[in-house]
Design a protein around this motif. Structure first.
Motif, PDB file in Angstrom:
ATOM      1  N   PHE A  77      83.022 -48.738 -99.671  1.00 38.05           N
ATOM      2  CA  PHE A  77      83.626 -49.195 -98.235  1.00 38.05           C
ATOM      3  C   PHE A  77      83.274 -47.882 -97.209  1.00 38.05           C
ATOM      4  CE2 PHE A  77      87.338 -48.439 -95.494  1.00 38.05           C
ATOM      5  CZ  PHE A  77      87.089 -49.328 -94.667  1.00 38.05           C
ATOM      6  N   LEU A  78      83.614 -46.653 -97.896  1.00 42.85           N
ATOM      7  CA  LEU A  78      83.326 -45.401 -97.124  1.00 42.85           C
ATOM      8  C   LEU A  78      82.013 -45.202 -96.824  1.00 42.85           C
ATOM      9  CD1 LEU A  78      85.728 -42.997 -99.050  1.00 42.85           C
ATOM     10  CD2 LEU A  78      86.114 -44.094 -96.941  1.00 42.85           C
ATOM     11  N   LEU A  79      81.282 -45.624 -97.768  1.00 45.74           N
ATOM     12  CA  LEU A  79      79.707 -45.529 -97.387  1.00 45.74           C
ATOM     13  C   LEU A  79      79.088 -46.582 -96.293  1.00 45.74           C
ATOM     14  CD1 LEU A  79      76.753 -44.389 -98.410  1.00 45.74           C
ATOM     15  CD2 LEU A  79      76.605 -46.198-100.008  1.00 45.74           C
ATOM     16  N   ILE A  80      79.577 -47.623 -96.250  1.00 46.77           N
ATOM     17  CA  ILE A  80      79.512 -48.491 -95.167  1.00 46.77           C
ATOM     18  C   ILE A  80      80.123 -48.017 -93.965  1.00 46.77           C
ATOM     19  CG2 ILE A  80      79.760 -50.949 -94.261  1.00 46.77           C
ATOM     20  CD1 ILE A  80      79.518 -51.947 -97.096  1.00 46.77           C
ATOM     21  N   ALA A  81      81.480 -47.518 -94.028  1.00 47.95           N
ATOM     22  CA  ALA A  81      81.919 -46.963 -92.646  1.00 47.95           C
ATOM     23  C   ALA A  81      81.379 -45.813 -92.071  1.00 47.95           C
ATOM     24  CB  ALA A  81      83.359 -46.742 -92.849  1.00 47.95           C
ATOM     25  N   GLY A  82      80.746 -44.937 -93.239  1.00 48.38           N
ATOM     26  CA  GLY A  82      79.782 -43.819 -92.538  1.00 48.38           C
ATOM     27  C   GLY A  82      78.663 -44.148 -92.004  1.00 48.38           C
ATOM     28  N   ALA A  83      77.901 -45.077 -92.556  1.00 50.48           N
ATOM     29  CA  ALA A  83      76.626 -45.386 -91.962  1.00 50.48           C
ATOM     30  C   ALA A  83      76.872 -46.153 -90.661  1.00 50.48           C
ATOM     31  CB  ALA A  83      76.034 -46.239 -93.047  1.00 50.48           C
ATOM     32  N   ALA A  84      77.965 -47.089 -90.527  1.00 48.62           N
ATOM     33  CA  ALA A  84      78.233 -47.611 -89.167  1.00 48.62           C
ATOM     34  C   ALA A  84      78.740 -46.514 -88.124  1.00 48.62           C
ATOM     35  CB  ALA A  84      79.338 -48.723 -89.368  1.00 48.62           C
ATOM     36  N   PHE A  85      79.289 -45.322 -88.489  1.00 41.56           N
ATOM     37  CA  PHE A  85      79.845 -44.450 -87.589  1.00 41.56           C
ATOM     38  C   PHE A  85      78.406 -43.627 -87.098  1.00 41.56           C
ATOM     39  CE2 PHE A  85      80.843 -39.958 -86.837  1.00 41.56           C
ATOM     40  CZ  PHE A  85      82.018 -40.135 -85.883  1.00 41.56           C
ATOM     41  N   LEU A  86      77.477 -43.269 -88.002  1.00 37.56           N
ATOM     42  CA  LEU A  86      76.336 -42.460 -87.752  1.00 37.56           C
ATOM     43  C   LEU A  86      75.339 -43.283 -86.922  1.00 37.56           C
ATOM     44  CD1 LEU A  86      75.891 -40.683 -90.977  1.00 37.56           C
ATOM     45  CD2 LEU A  86      77.013 -39.701 -89.040  1.00 37.56           C
ATOM     46  N   LEU A  87      75.142 -44.499 -87.157  1.00 38.03           N
ATOM     47  CA  LEU A  87      74.009 -45.130 -86.543  1.00 38.03           C
ATOM     48  C   LEU A  87      74.523 -46.163 -85.317  1.00 38.03           C
ATOM     49  CD1 LEU A  87      72.459 -46.669 -89.878  1.00 38.03           C
ATOM     50  CD2 LEU A  87      71.898 -44.679 -88.523  1.00 38.03           C
ATOM     51  N   PHE A  88      75.910 -46.349 -85.215  1.00 36.23           N
ATOM     52  CA  PHE A  88      76.305 -47.230 -83.993  1.00 36.23           C
ATOM     53  C   PHE A  88      75.996 -46.202 -82.638  1.00 36.23           C
ATOM     54  CE2 PHE A  88      79.142 -48.858 -80.947  1.00 36.23           C
ATOM     55  CZ  PHE A  88      79.107 -50.260 -81.207  1.00 36.23           C
ATOM     56  N   PRO A  89      75.382 -46.857 -81.987  1.00 33.82           N
ATOM     57  CA  PRO A  89      74.897 -46.147 -80.663  1.00 33.82           C
ATOM     58  C   PRO A  89      76.038 -46.064 -79.803  1.00 33.82           C
ATOM     59  CG  PRO A  89      74.028 -48.327 -80.363  1.00 33.82           C
ATOM     60  CD  PRO A  89      74.509 -48.098 -81.796  1.00 33.82           C
ATOM     61  N   SER A  90      76.151 -44.794 -79.122  1.00 31.54           N
ATOM     62  CA  SER A  90      77.216 -44.560 -77.881  1.00 31.54           C
ATOM     63  C   SER A  90      76.658 -44.043 -76.748  1.00 31.54           C
ATOM     64  CB  SER A  90      78.544 -43.768 -78.511  1.00 31.54           C
ATOM     65  OG  SER A  90      77.591 -42.530 -78.914  1.00 31.54           O
ATOM     66  N   ASP A  91      77.321 -44.420 -75.618  1.00 32.44           N
ATOM     67  CA  ASP A  91      76.703 -43.900 -74.249  1.00 32.44           C
ATOM     68  C   ASP A  91      77.097 -42.344 -74.345  1.00 32.44           C
ATOM     69  OD1 ASP A  91      76.205 -46.508 -73.317  1.00 32.44           O
ATOM     70  OD2 ASP A  91      78.140 -46.947 -72.679  1.00 32.44           O
ATOM     71  N   PRO A  92      76.100 -41.864 -73.406  1.00 30.08           N
ATOM     72  CA  PRO A  92      76.034 -40.385 -73.183  1.00 30.08           C
ATOM     73  C   PRO A  92      77.461 -39.932 -72.629  1.00 30.08           C
ATOM     74  CG  PRO A  92      74.457 -41.411 -71.873  1.00 30.08           C
ATOM     75  CD  PRO A  92      75.001 -42.312 -72.809  1.00 30.08           C
ATOM     76  N   GLU A  93      77.688 -38.799 -72.546  1.00 29.10           N
ATOM     77  CA  GLU A  93      78.877 -38.212 -71.794  1.00 29.10           C
ATOM     78  C   GLU A  93      78.243 -37.562 -70.523  1.00 29.10           C
ATOM     79  OE1 GLU A  93      81.229 -35.706 -74.147  1.00 29.10           O
ATOM     80  OE2 GLU A  93      82.397 -37.147 -75.231  1.00 29.10           O
TER      81      GLU A  93
END
Length: 258
Positions: A77-93
């Motif tokens: 579960f932690l591995l999947i959550a970490g991969a989603a956090f790292l790979l999920f794109p976010s708009d620039p600031e």
């Protein structure tokens, strides 16, 4: 009553005299073992006896297996959550790092005419773990919710490394804008000596994620209060347009040339 063979014959003679001569009673001989143990069980010789016991599994092994199972599930579960956090794109600031008023002028005759020029420095921060390519920086200025000018920064395109920032300069100039609908508000603000303007700085780009291209954009809105007598910016408040939370109120403010 047990009798021996001799006693049996004597008893037979006596009994025959008592019952008469013509009557004869026969008795069968008694066995040699009068009291045989009929309930005795004779085990066969040379027989091997095997006793089967139930399989014993200690509870400690079961607890270890459960702990290993739960630990594996948690790690997955932690591995999947970490991969989603790292790979999920976010708009620039987008932050307004610096704003400078170049000039402002108002002509009342024969109609209210507004001349305005701003110089801005916009900070774009890439929050992703992949490089970001931005294509353009568009800056617009408005008065009382109505847009009066728009400019795109020339050569604003570039690439921002992962978790890095870049600065983009833009100059917005409005010459000869005729104020018709908000002329009464403009005359009131001129009488106060401070005119509020709205600025929107929008950055558009794209993020290359493996074989995908994901479009991204971010907008920062600022309320800029300009003192027309001193030709300076007295206050400015910035916030993300999509969130409405205060973002950057510490941008460098410089007075323009008179």
């Amino acid at each position: 009553m047990c009798l021996s063979p001799e006693r049996t014959i004597r008893y037979h003679c006596r009994y025959s005299k008592m019952i008469g001569k013509d009557e004869f009673v026969s008795y069968s001989p008694l066995p040699s073992n009068p009291n045989p143990n009929s309930y005795a069980y004779h085990y066969p010789q040379n027989q091997n006896v095997v006793v089967l016991l139930p399989t014993y599994r200690p509870r400690l092994h079961r607890r270890r297996r459960r702990c290993i199972l739960y630990s594996s599930a948690l790690f997955l579960f932690l591995l999947i959550a970490g991969a989603a956090f790292l790979l999920f794109p976010s708009d620039p600031e987008v932050h307004l790092a610096r704003i400078r008023l170049n000039r402002i002028g108002i002509r009342a005759n024969p109609r209210p005419i507004l001349d305005l020029s701003f110089s801005l420095t916009v900070k774009v921060r890439n929050r992703n773990f992949f490089s970001l390519s931005y294509d353009s920086l568009a800056v617009s200025v408005g008065y009382r919710g109505r847009q009066i000018g728009l400019v795109s920064a020339p050569g604003a395109g570039g690439r921002i490394r992962a978790r890095a920032s870049s600065y983009v300069d833009a100059t917005l100039t409005v010459d000869g804008f005729e104020v018709l609908y908000d002329v009464f508000y403009l005359l009131e603000d001129v009488a106060k000596g401070v005119i509020p303007f709205d600025t929107d700085s929008r950055v558009e780009g794209k993020l290359g994620l493996f074989f995908l291209t994901i479009p991204l954009k971010a907008t920062v809105s600022c309320e800029v209060y300009v003192n027309i007598n001193q030709q300076t910016i007295v206050r400015q408040d910035c916030y993300p347009k999509s969130l409405g939370d205060p973002l950057d109120q510490s941008a460098d403010i410089e007075a323009g040339d008179t």
